[in-house]
Every structure is written in structure tokens, then in C-alpha cells.
Design an enzyme around this catalytic site. Structure first.
Site, PDB file in Angstrom:
ATOM      1  N   LYS A 188       0.874  -1.441  -0.045  1.00 20.08           N
ATOM      2  CA  LYS A 188      -0.123  -0.140   0.057  1.00 20.08           C
ATOM      3  C   LYS A 188       0.784   1.279   0.337  1.00 20.08           C
ATOM      4  O   LYS A 188       1.613   1.654   1.060  1.00 20.08           O
ATOM      5  CB  LYS A 188      -0.974  -0.379   1.126  1.00 20.08           C
ATOM      6  CG  LYS A 188      -1.975   0.381   1.487  1.00 20.08           C
ATOM      7  CD  LYS A 188      -2.242   1.620   2.204  1.00 20.08           C
ATOM      8  CE  LYS A 188      -1.391   2.931   2.424  1.00 20.08           C
ATOM      9  NZ  LYS A 188      -1.336   4.143   1.829  1.00 20.08           N
ATOM     10  N   GLY A 241       7.174   5.547   7.842  1.00 22.03           N
ATOM     11  CA  GLY A 241       5.795   6.788   8.037  1.00 22.03           C
ATOM     12  C   GLY A 241       6.334   6.961   9.455  1.00 22.03           C
ATOM     13  O   GLY A 241       7.685   6.896  10.357  1.00 22.03           O
ATOM     14  N   GLY A 246       2.885   4.388  13.526  1.00 21.37           N
ATOM     15  CA  GLY A 246       3.548   3.692  13.874  1.00 21.37           C
ATOM     16  C   GLY A 246       3.117   3.005  15.173  1.00 21.37           C
ATOM     17  O   GLY A 246       2.614   1.584  15.367  1.00 21.37           O
ATOM     18  N   GLU A 263      10.424   1.357  10.954  1.00 19.66           N
ATOM     19  CA  GLU A 263      11.158   3.397  10.248  1.00 19.66           C
ATOM     20  C   GLU A 263       9.798   3.918  10.143  1.00 19.66           C
ATOM     21  O   GLU A 263       9.354   4.352   9.895  1.00 19.66           O
ATOM     22  CB  GLU A 263      11.583   2.313   8.006  1.00 19.66           C
ATOM     23  CG  GLU A 263      12.179   1.649   7.857  1.00 19.66           C
ATOM     24  CD  GLU A 263      13.609   1.363   8.780  1.00 19.66           C
ATOM     25  OE1 GLU A 263      13.727   2.745   9.656  1.00 19.66           O
ATOM     26  OE2 GLU A 263      14.572   0.955   8.897  1.00 19.66           O
ATOM     27  N   CYS A 297      13.700  11.189   6.306  1.00 19.48           N
ATOM     28  CA  CYS A 297      13.278  11.262   7.792  1.00 19.48           C
ATOM     29  C   CYS A 297      14.370  11.339   8.072  1.00 19.48           C
ATOM     30  O   CYS A 297      14.726  11.465   9.580  1.00 19.48           O
ATOM     31  CB  CYS A 297      12.645   9.343   8.146  1.00 19.48           C
ATOM     32  SG  CYS A 297      14.146   8.484   7.027  1.00 19.48           S
ATOM     33  N   GLU A 396       9.296  16.714  14.590  1.00 19.41           N
ATOM     34  CA  GLU A 396       9.321  16.746  12.808  1.00 19.41           C
ATOM     35  C   GLU A 396       9.156  17.509  12.418  1.00 19.41           C
ATOM     36  O   GLU A 396       7.797  17.901  12.319  1.00 19.41           O
ATOM     37  CB  GLU A 396       9.752  15.743  12.679  1.00 19.41           C
ATOM     38  CG  GLU A 396       9.726  14.751  11.394  1.00 19.41           C
ATOM     39  CD  GLU A 396       9.923  13.145  10.951  1.00 19.41           C
ATOM     40  OE1 GLU A 396       8.428  12.787  10.943  1.00 19.41           O
ATOM     41  OE2 GLU A 396      10.764  12.578  10.268  1.00 19.41           O
TER      42      GLU A 396
HETATM   43  P1  NAD Z   1       2.269   8.381   7.128  1.00 23.52           P
HETATM   44  O1  NAD Z   1       2.155   7.485   9.155  1.00 23.52           O
HETATM   45  O2  NAD Z   1       1.610   9.683   7.664  1.00 23.52           O
HETATM   46  O3  NAD Z   1       1.824   7.464   6.488  1.00 23.52           O
HETATM   47  C1  NAD Z   1       3.144   6.680   5.817  1.00 23.52           C
HETATM   48  C2  NAD Z   1       1.881   5.425   5.317  1.00 23.52           C
HETATM   49  O4  NAD Z   1       1.145   4.446   6.380  1.00 23.52           O
HETATM   50  C3  NAD Z   1       0.977   5.852   4.114  1.00 23.52           C
HETATM   51  O5  NAD Z   1       1.505   4.946   3.507  1.00 23.52           O
HETATM   52  C4  NAD Z   1      -0.375   5.628   5.041  1.00 23.52           C
HETATM   53  O6  NAD Z   1      -1.128   5.600   4.137  1.00 23.52           O
HETATM   54  C5  NAD Z   1      -0.009   4.598   5.447  1.00 23.52           C
HETATM   55  N1  NAD Z   1      -1.259   5.317   6.846  1.00 23.52           N
HETATM   56  C6  NAD Z   1      -1.578   6.070   7.806  1.00 23.52           C
HETATM   57  N2  NAD Z   1      -2.258   5.967   8.207  1.00 23.52           N
HETATM   58  C7  NAD Z   1      -2.625   4.723   9.109  1.00 23.52           C
HETATM   59  C8  NAD Z   1      -3.165   3.317   8.727  1.00 23.52           C
HETATM   60  N3  NAD Z   1      -4.247   3.826  10.616  1.00 23.52           N
HETATM   61  N4  NAD Z   1      -2.313   2.030   9.256  1.00 23.52           N
HETATM   62  C9  NAD Z   1      -1.953   1.861   7.786  1.00 23.52           C
HETATM   63  N5  NAD Z   1      -1.532   2.780   7.307  1.00 23.52           N
HETATM   64  C10 NAD Z   1      -1.259   3.888   7.518  1.00 23.52           C
HETATM   65  O7  NAD Z   1       3.733   8.731   6.668  1.00 23.52           O
HETATM   66  P2  NAD Z   1       4.183  10.156   6.133  1.00 23.52           P
HETATM   67  O8  NAD Z   1       3.645  11.324   6.182  1.00 23.52           O
HETATM   68  O9  NAD Z   1       3.703   9.068   4.365  1.00 23.52           O
HETATM   69  O10 NAD Z   1       5.356   9.708   5.423  1.00 23.52           O
HETATM   70  C11 NAD Z   1       5.926  10.783   6.656  1.00 23.52           C
HETATM   71  C12 NAD Z   1       6.874  10.539   8.009  1.00 23.52           C
HETATM   72  O11 NAD Z   1       7.565   9.166   7.365  1.00 23.52           O
HETATM   73  C13 NAD Z   1       7.602  11.052   8.265  1.00 23.52           C
HETATM   74  O12 NAD Z   1       7.045  10.777   9.593  1.00 23.52           O
HETATM   75  C14 NAD Z   1       8.995  10.058   8.052  1.00 23.52           C
HETATM   76  O13 NAD Z   1      10.025  10.495   9.396  1.00 23.52           O
HETATM   77  C15 NAD Z   1       9.313   8.748   8.213  1.00 23.52           C
HETATM   78  N6  NAD Z   1       9.499   8.751   7.721  1.00 23.52           N
HETATM   79  C16 NAD Z   1      10.811   7.319   7.746  1.00 23.52           C
HETATM   80  C17 NAD Z   1      11.553   6.940   7.631  1.00 23.52           C
HETATM   81  C18 NAD Z   1      12.438   5.593   8.036  1.00 23.52           C
HETATM   82  O14 NAD Z   1      12.999   5.295   7.162  1.00 23.52           O
HETATM   83  N7  NAD Z   1      12.412   5.745   8.993  1.00 23.52           N
HETATM   84  C19 NAD Z   1      11.350   6.648   5.842  1.00 23.52           C
HETATM   85  C20 NAD Z   1      10.821   8.026   5.042  1.00 23.52           C
HETATM   86  C21 NAD Z   1      10.115   8.958   5.979  1.00 23.52           C
END
Ligand code: NAD
Length: 492
Positions: A188, A241, A246, A263, A297, A396
Site C-alpha cells: 500500500k 511512516g 507507527g 521505520e 526522515c 519533526e
Molecule cells: P504517514 O505515517 O502519514 O503514512 C505512511 C503510510 O502509512 C502511508 O501509506 C499511509 O497511507 C499509511 N497509513 C496512514 N494511517 C494508517 C493506519 N492507521 N494504518 C495503516 N497505515 C496507515 O507518513 P507520511 O506522511 O506518508 O510520511 C512521512 C513520515 O514518514 C515522517 O514521519 C518520516 O520521518 C517518516 N519516514 C521514515 C523513514 C525511515 O526510514 N525511518 C523514511 C521515510 C519517512
């Protein structure tokens, strides 16, 4: 593409507004879709199929079938060859994929074409090489009457949930090792940037990876992602995410004791000592925050500088930042693209406002920008006068905003750096390599860069301490996330 040419005009191949399940394009329940926007032009690129909770069973069954059938039966070496073939096919279409990624995300084509896509190819090849080298052990036990060995078996169906900042790259960090270990995947992608994932899955089928091995279902996070997390026939969730999402996933996954790797977010410290090469450190600090528009990130978003060098570093940093202008992401010379969405830019700007309200000063930037009257661009921003307890130093921001904070002693730098809920990455700049190693050892982070920043390699593990997550992607370590160990006792 030359470094001085005109904006790329290639018309990329866009996927149809369908889900990719079992090796074919299929309509979602109710034929729902949503528009995906180019954040640099504010124009709709195309419609993307939107899965609902009711759509999740189909890709899971397709993945299960492939796992129990074709994919489970082919040799590990042939699995590796197929993953390698996918890498080759992607490399042949690299410009097409890079343009799609840039249009969908707003990142400069320079980054998509020369960093993201080559890194996806490299990651797939790295794990293709592992496919036939994942072995168990024979173990000497206490008694002579038993032979013991271990098997490394695939976990099963992997649910991969990925964010929008490095759409295909972060997907490949999951798909590469998952497939190499013999698993199948339901992916997804983030709704804002789903196009490249759909294209990759179709390409996988084109190169001969069996139907059902890689399925893609764009859709709402809570609805589709949440259904995946609690789905009884998905064995593992690999999530990248935000920390807040998470944490929710970790709680939800507990109900089915699902394997889980996370992550998550970061607020990474970049520590500059006065004895470092100050030009190199200023350049490293600049790239550490402004690469990828700061939507990274591991962005070095907190810059700690030894007090005696603070003003000089700031001056060098501001001079570099003055030359960084937002531009058309499809132009080869552009180094700062558009933020991924209007909402993301509003969120980043509200942090700048909040920081200033708490006493921070804008050394440069701080405002929205447009290119040709459009787009969710923003001026690269440096804030000074920041205390480590302020929101701009703790939360962040996920945009091109750097805060600088002076320190006096190495111990103070370590204390300030570690005063964060996050622990994803850190940088240390010093010519005293002994000091740099000591500080690296004291920093609570999964990655530390010494005298460089933002270096990644498919062979080097990456992941977080503290609330930046658990499990390590990349490297040999990622294989542990996608295999179960079985112990076999044999009576002699
Ligand atoms: P997000 O957490 O909003 O979404 C990430 C993914 O999770 C998306 O596909 C989203 O649709 C899905 N999602 C949202 N709610 C969910 C739920 N309740 N259950 C299951 N899936 C769900 O993050 P974002 O805004 O897309 O990305 C930015 C974030 O990602 C930042 O916090 C960044 O630090 C983090 N990130 C971490 C790394 C790493 O390697 N540690 C790398 C890149 C981004």
C-alpha cells in the site's frame, strides 16, 4: 540528461486507474478513484484507483496463492535471477520512472534520476544476490545423540506500507529483501505518490515474476493500511511512516502477533566541532537539511555547532542557502523542488511561525514561494536563537527548515543531541577522529555519519533507536525481518 539542459518533456507512461492484483489491473470495489496532483504545477496528473477495506482480501489471496504455488516452488537461484531481471528492466526505463516520481512528489529530477531510481536498481540487485545465500546453521548441542540444524523460511505474505517522500526507493527496501527471502507482497503506497509503485508491480509481471508475488493497492491509510495490519492472512507488516501512525500500527498488530518492522520519524542532530573542516561541515549541514526538500526522515534538522565556530558556520550556510532557489522540478539544474502537498507546506510554515513566536529568528527564508505563479514551494529556511526544548527543535517538521544551536563542550553536544524522542541518524564533524568516534558511540541513533551526511548503501543497515522505530532495513540485517528460523532436531 545533461546538467545544463532544458526541462525534461518526456511524456511518462502512467498506470491505469486500477489496482494491480494477481498480475493484472483490476477495478476496485465501487470503481473508486482519487486524483493525484503534481505539487509543482497544482495540476492533476491522473486518477489513481482507490481500494477499500473490501478490496484487501483479493491481493492477500493472490499473494497467498503465489506463495503456495509458483513462487514457493522455484529455486532460490531462479528467484534471484527474476529480481535481477526486474532491476535491469527498471534501469532500461529509468528516465520514465524518474519523471513520474518527480511529477508525483515534486522532487528535483536530478534526485529522481541520479539518486532515487539508481538506488532502487541497486537495492533490487543487492537482494537478488542474496536470494540463494540465505542459509541456516548446524549447531553443536549438549548430547551426542542428536543432530540439530536450522532452516530460514519465508515469513509468508508481507504487507508493505510506505510513505510519500521516497516513494519507490523505500518500497524497494521492503520488496527487495521480502522477495529474495521467498515472500510475496501486498503493497500500500502513500496516496500522494502511488504511481511508481503501480508501475513497478506491472513491470515485475512483465519480466516474468509470477502473478500475485507483488500486488499494489493504493487507498486510505486507516482503511486499507489498517485492514492489512489486522488481516489474519498477512504474516508481517513492514511499515515506514510517521511515529504516530507507527505506534497505532504496533498496537493493532499485537492482536494477531504479526511480525512488524517500523521505520519511523526523526529529528536528527548534526554536530559540528570547531576543529572540523568548516567549509565541508557547512556544505554537509546544507545538504543534510535541504536535500529532498528536507522531507527526509534522517534530515539533519538540528545543527549543533561549537560556539566558537557558530557564526562562521552560519555565515557559510546562509551564503549557500541564498543560492538555493526553488525551481521547476523537471529542470535538470533545479536542486529544490516543491513540497509534496499544500497541506505539507502549511504544516511546515506553521512550525516556522511557532518557532518565531517562541523566540527563534529567521536567518534566511521562512516563507512560501511559487515558481511561474504556481506550486507548493518554500524558501529554504534557517532559524537561529533556538532552544533545544522548543517545538522546532523537538518535533519533526519534515521540510526545508534547519535550526542551529551552539554548544560549548562535547558532553553538552551529546546531551543535547540525545534529548529527543527520536534516534534515527546523526552527523559528527571533526578533524579529531578519536573525538568523533567517541561522540559517535555516545549518540543514540541507528546511523552516525562522521565528516559526511546522508550516505546510504543497500549493504549497510538502516533504522532507528527509540521512537524512530525497530528492525533494520537494508544490509544482511534486513533478511532477519523477512525470514522465520525453524529448528530441526534429528535423533541419531
Ligand atoms: P504517514 O505515517 O502519514 O503514512 C505512511 C503510510 O502509512 C502511508 O501509506 C499511509 O497511507 C499509511 N497509513 C496512514 N494511517 C494508517 C493506519 N492507521 N494504518 C495503516 N497505515 C496507515 O507518513 P507520511 O506522511 O506518508 O510520511 C512521512 C513520515 O514518514 C515522517 O514521519 C518520516 O520521518 C517518516 N519516514 C521514515 C523513514 C525511515 O526510514 N525511518 C523514511 C521515510 C519517512
Amino acid at each position: 540528461m545533461s546538467g545544463t539542459g532544458e526541462a525534461i518533456e518526456l511524456q511518462p507512461q502512467l498506470p491505469p486507474a486500477r489496482l494491480f492484483i494477481g498480475g493484472e489491473w483490476v477495478e476496485p470495489e465501487g470503481n473508486r478513484s482519487f486524483p493525484t496532483e503534481n505539487p509543482a504545477t497544482e495540476e492533476v496528473i491522473c486518477e489513481v484507483a482507490s481500494a477499500s477495506a473490501a478490496d484487501v482480501d483479493r491481493p492477500v489471496e493472490a499473494a497467498r496463492c503465489a506463495q503456495d504455488g509458483d513462487w514457493g516452488e522455484i529455486s532460490a537461484r531462479d528467484r534471484g535471477k527474476l529480481i535481477w531481471r526486474l532491476a535491469d528492466a527498471l534501469e532500461e526505463r529509468i528516465e520514465d520512472f524518474a519523471v513520474v516520481e518527480t511529477m508525483d512528489n515534486g522532487k528535483p529530477i536530478f534526485e529522481s534520476l541520479y539518486v532515487d531510481m539508481p538506488s532502487v536498481v541497486d537495492c533490487l540487485r543487492y537482494y537478488a544476490g542474496w536470494a540463494d545465500k540465505i542459509t541456516g546453521e548446524t549447531l553443536p548441542l549438549s548430547g551426542p545423540m542428536v543432530l540439530n540444524y536450522t532452516l530460514r523460511e519465508p515469513v509468508g505474505v508481507v504487507g508493505a506500507i510506505t510513505p510519500w517522500n521516497f516513494p519507490l526507493l523505500l518500497a524497494s527496501w521492503k520488496i527487495g529483501p521480502a522477495l529474495a527471502c521467498g515472500n510475496t507482497v501486498v503493497h500500500k503506497p502513500a496516496s500522494l505518490t502511488a504511481l511508481s509503485a503501480l508501475k513497478l508491480a506491472a513491470l515485475a509481471t512483465e519480466v516474468g515474476i509470477p502473478a500475485g508475488v507483488l500486488n499494489v493497492v493504493p487507498g486510505g491509510g486507516a482503511e486499507v493500511g489498517g485492514t492489512m495490519v489486522s488481516h489474519p492472512r498477512i504474516n508481517k507488516i513492514a511499515f515506514t511512516g510517521s511515529t504516530v501512525v507507527g505506534v497505532g500500527i504496533a498496537k493493532q498488530a499485537a492482536d494477531t502477533v504479526k511480525r512488524l518492522s517500523l521505520e519511523l520519524g526523526g529529528k536528527s542532530p548534526n554536530i559540528v566541532f570547531a576543529d572540523s573542516d568548516l567549509d565541508a561541515a557547512a556544505k554537509g549541514a546544507f545538504n543534510g537539511i535541504f536535500y529532498g526538500k528536507g522531507e527526509v526522515c534522517a534530515a539533519g534538522s538540528r545543527l549543533f555547532v561549537e560556539r566558537s565556530a557558530h557564526d562562521e558556520i552560519l555565515e557559510k550556510l546562509v551564503a549557500r542557502t541564498e543560492r538555493l532557489q526553488p525551481g521547476d522540478p523537471l529542470h535538470p539544474k533545479t536542486r529544490l523542488g516543491a513540497l509534496v502537498s499544500k497541506g505539507q507546506r502549511e504544516s511546515v510554515l506553521s512550525y516556522v511561525e511557532k518557532g518565531c513566536g517562541e523566540g527563534a529568528e529567521v536567518a534566511i527564508g521562512g516563507t512560501a514561494a511559487e515558481v511561474d505563479g504556481k506550486g507548493y514551494f518554500m524558501q529554504p529556511t534557517v532559524l537561529t536563537g533556538v532552544d533545544n526544548s522548543m517545538a522546532v527543535a523537538q518535533e519533526e517538521i519534515f521540510g526545508p527548515v534547519l535550526v542551529t544551536i551552539p554548544f560549548d563542550e562535547p558532553e553538552e553536544a551529546v546531551t543535547l543531541a540525545n534529548a529527543s524522542i527520536y534516534g534515527l541518524a546523526a552527523g559528527v564533524w571533526s578533524r579529531d577522529i578519536g573525538k568523533a568516534h567517541r561522540v559517535a558511540a555516545q549518540i543514540e541513533a541507528g546511523t552516525v555519519w562522521i565528516n559526511q551526511y546522508n550516505w546510504y548503501d543497500a549493504g549497510a543497515p538502516f533504522g532507528g533507536y527509540k521512537q524512530s522505530g525497530y528492525g533494520r532495513e537494508l544490509g544482511r540485517q534486513a533478511l532477519d525481518l523477512y525470514t522465520e528460523t525453524k529448528t530441526v532436531f534429528v535423533g541419531k
